[in-house]
Scaffold this active site. Structure first.
Site, mmCIF file in Angstrom:
data_model
loop_
_atom_site.group_PDB
_atom_site.id
_atom_site.type_symbol
_atom_site.label_atom_id
_atom_site.label_comp_id
_atom_site.label_asym_id
_atom_site.label_seq_id
_atom_site.Cartn_x
_atom_site.Cartn_y
_atom_site.Cartn_z
ATOM 1 N N ALA A 427 0.820 -1.208 0.000
ATOM 2 C CA ALA A 427 0.000 0.000 0.000
ATOM 3 C C ALA A 427 0.855 1.259 0.000
ATOM 4 C CB ALA A 427 -0.923 -0.008 1.212
ATOM 5 N N CYS A 428 2.034 1.193 0.602
ATOM 6 C CA CYS A 428 2.875 2.382 0.702
ATOM 7 C C CYS A 428 3.438 2.792 -0.660
ATOM 8 C CB CYS A 428 4.012 2.156 1.693
ATOM 9 S SG CYS A 428 5.022 0.714 1.343
ATOM 10 N N TYR A 429 3.336 1.913 -1.678
ATOM 11 C CA TYR A 429 3.858 2.253 -2.989
ATOM 12 C C TYR A 429 2.827 2.970 -3.853
ATOM 13 C CZ TYR A 429 7.555 -1.094 -1.899
ATOM 14 O OH TYR A 429 8.590 -1.769 -1.324
#
Length: 432
Positions: A427-429
């Protein structure tokens, strides 16, 4: 109500976390996946065994707070978890009775300060630290940035001192940081910026292709006389593979003794433990770290974090320098009026982990292993478990699997899985 079994997560392929159970009712256990299989797992009160089912399970308002998604399967637990109901109750209670400014000396302020103190104790107990070593932050990104920037400032302060003592004379020296290529962007992108701006020299150590871990000898051999920090995550959010942090810590301790005896700078050691806490026992002393990052929303707490700093503000303690300045909260290391409600929630989440971690770990591993067995039976010779590598251990909630075959890329499969909430990348990408 005491929590029973829970669910966790990772960010690629398949991930799961056993969810807690209530009474005789049965609750879905979200299984993160980026493959074509659509599996719902449920666990009964009488047994830890899981069965494959396409039946909708009952939900209850007193379970983990995710009833809005009762008609779908949530498989993104390494990105974030729902609030445990006991955590939500602690937040609500703090907002109701401890709404005062913790810096005020009247009753409302004292109530808030008391809640914060209790929560700090709960965080410290969970990781085997003292309360004085805990600083509350907005989350993992801030904690990691605090550590990286503190290491740079500490290098220059130590460099200036040693230069005046005649120990270092190379005017072209720059601080050096060792990390791994596995890190979260809140480590990796900061270090890449440091390198680009010539703030520091950076070495990224690649993991072994055989184990998925960075090797201790590779980390230690990457250190230079100018190395001020080594930072390696405790568990990877995609593969679940646990890195050899305790072994690196022990080797660094011996290395630092040699460096101190020869007049070189002592290097600090940091681990981002965001993905490990709540899934395995994490002890700061056993790991041998100077800094440890923890994040509440990875283990059923709120979206704030905390930073462990060994012997903070004491002689021979790890250095910490504030990134901004203000009213002096958190002993001036992290100023800003404290978010009492969220801090109370983080403390409660930590208390639950301290009380139940063995049970959580056992149940998560049981469910994960059952899932992998069922995948192998359902797709004989058609699945590959990316985190199952010889010589490595995984956090018990995480299963990273690829379903083999043309046209079975994760994003294509998920686009057809209408009742699965998951992604085929961390998700952080995702940049919204």
């Amino acid at each position: 109500m005491n929590p029973e079994e829970r669910n966790t997560d990772v960010d690629s392929k398949v991930v799961l976390l056993p969810q807690k159970r209530l009474g005789k009712q049965m609750h879905h256990l979200p299984l993160k996946q980026t493959s074509s299989c659509n599996i719902t797992t449920i666990a009964s009160e009488e047994s830890d065994e899981c069965v494959i089912s396409d039946e909708s399970s009952q939900t209850d308002e007193s379970s983990i707070c995710e009833t809005e998604y009762r008609n779908s399967v949530y498989l993104d637990y390494n990105a974030t978890t729902p609030l445990d109901c006991e955590v939500l109750a602690a937040i609500n209670q703090a907002l109701h009775v401890a709404w005062g400014n913790p810096s005020s000396s009247h009753e409302a302020g004292i109530n808030a300060k008391t809640v914060i103190k209790e929560s700090r104790d709960q965080v410290a107990t969970m990781i085997g630290a003292s309360a004085e070593e805990i600083i509350f932050t907005s989350g993992g990104t801030e904690s990691n940035n605090l550590v990286l920037n503190s290491a740079i400032k500490h290098f220059w302060n130590s460099y200036a001192k040693k230069t005046s003592e005649g120990m270092i004379t190379n005017d072209s020296v720059r601080p050096h940081i060792v990390s791994s290529s596995l890190e979260h962007d809140s480590i990796k992108l900061v270090l890449e910026y440091f390198r680009q701006q010539k703030i520091a020299d950076i070495t990224f150590v690649s993991p072994s292709l055989e184990t998925g871990r960075v090797e201790v000898k590779d980390v230690i051999s990457a250190m230079k006389p100018s190395t001020c920090l080594v930072t390696v995550m405790l568990a990877n959010n995609e593969t679940g593979i646990i890195q050899p942090i305790a072994e690196i810590g022990a080797s660094m301790s011996m290395k630092n003794k040699e460096r101190a005896e020869s007049g070189e700078l002592v290097a600090y050691f940091h681990t981002d433990a965001a993905q490990a806490i709540g899934k395995i026992t994490v002890n700061s002393e056993t790991l041998g770290v100077d800094y440890l990052t923890l994040v509440g929303h990875k283990f059923y707490g709120p979206r704030i974090g905390a930073l462990y700093v060994k012997k903070l503000d004491k002689e021979n303690g790890a250095a910490l320098y504030p990134m901004f300045y203000g009213g002096g909260q958190e002993r001036n290391f992290r100023p800003g009026t404290e978010n009492t409600g969220m801090i109370a929630g983080l403390g409660k989440a930590c208390e639950l982990v301290t009380r139940n971690i063995k049970r959580y770990e056992k149940h998560m591993r049981t469910v994960r292993d059952h899932l992998e067995k069922q995948l192998e039976l359902t797709f004989p010779n058609g699945v590959h478990f990316n985190g199952r590598l010889t010589g490595s251990e995984r956090i018990p909630n995480t299963c990273n699997v690829s379903i083999l075959g043309k046209g079975l890329e994760g994003h294509k499969v998920l686009s057809r899985a209408q009742k699965v909430q998951s992604i085929s990348y961390p998700a952080c990408y995702w940049n919204s």
